[in-house]
Design an enzyme around this catalytic site. Structure first.
Site: not given
Length: 184
Positions: A142, A157
């Site tokens: 991330d 995402d």
């Protein structure tokens, strides 16, 4: 005497109907383009940022900042907001299942309105699934955080989130169109 159609013959008939020309060409072009772009970006960003990570927020690296979005790299063993980080089997199952369901709907979809969103959902989910599978540690990378926020997310995402929003809005638009036609 004609034989009654079986489940599989009905299924094949539906697949062929949902994937007739030129609709099939549209689906394939979208799958190839969107799939390539999403998966390419997921793996290129992983390769570029892999040395900068921390695990589940610990020792994350602040790579770049702007007034809108920053790049802060962490490894995430869970799903959104590191949920289920201590249950890797369930995380793999959920991401694989989401990918399978999206691809299933893609095969059977007969509406141009939904194909882009379903394709983006499928490849966003596959991007996270393959990122987790190939990381060696069962984590996704991330790296995006909005200024003023503390949630870190990645491109896959974003694809999943925008796909659900797009599908919801497409369903609403279709619903109101059908309601309007029913009243006429």
């Amino acid at each position: 005497m004609a034989k009654a159609p079986t489940f599989f013959s009905k299924l094949l008939k539906q697949i062929l109907f949902a994937n007739r020309k030129p609709f099939l060409y549209y689906k394939l072009a979208l799958i190839l383009f969107v799939g390539f772009v999403i998966l390419f970006q997921v793996f290129m960003l992983r390769a570029a940022l892999n040395g900068e990570k921390g695990i589940n927020g610990a020792n994350g690296t602040d790579v770049a900042r702007s007034s809108f979005i920053s790049i802060y790299v962490i490894g995430n063993k869970g799903v959104g907001f590191s949920l289920l980080a201590d249950q890797p089997g369930l995380v793999y199952f959920l991401q694989g299942f989401l990918s399978f369901i999206a691809l299933f709907f893609l095969v059977f979809s007969t509406s141009y309105n939904y194909i882009f969103w379903i394709t983006t959902l499928a490849f966003g989910s596959l991007g996270n699934f393959f990122d987790r599978l190939t990381s060696g540690s069962g984590e996704v990378l991330d790296y995006f955080v909005f200024s003023g926020g503390n949630s870190v997310f990645n491109l896959a995402d974003c694809c999943i989130t925008f796909s659900f929003i797009g599908l919801f809005l497409s369903f609403l638009i279709q619903f109101f169109k059908e309601m309007k036609q029913t009243k006429s």
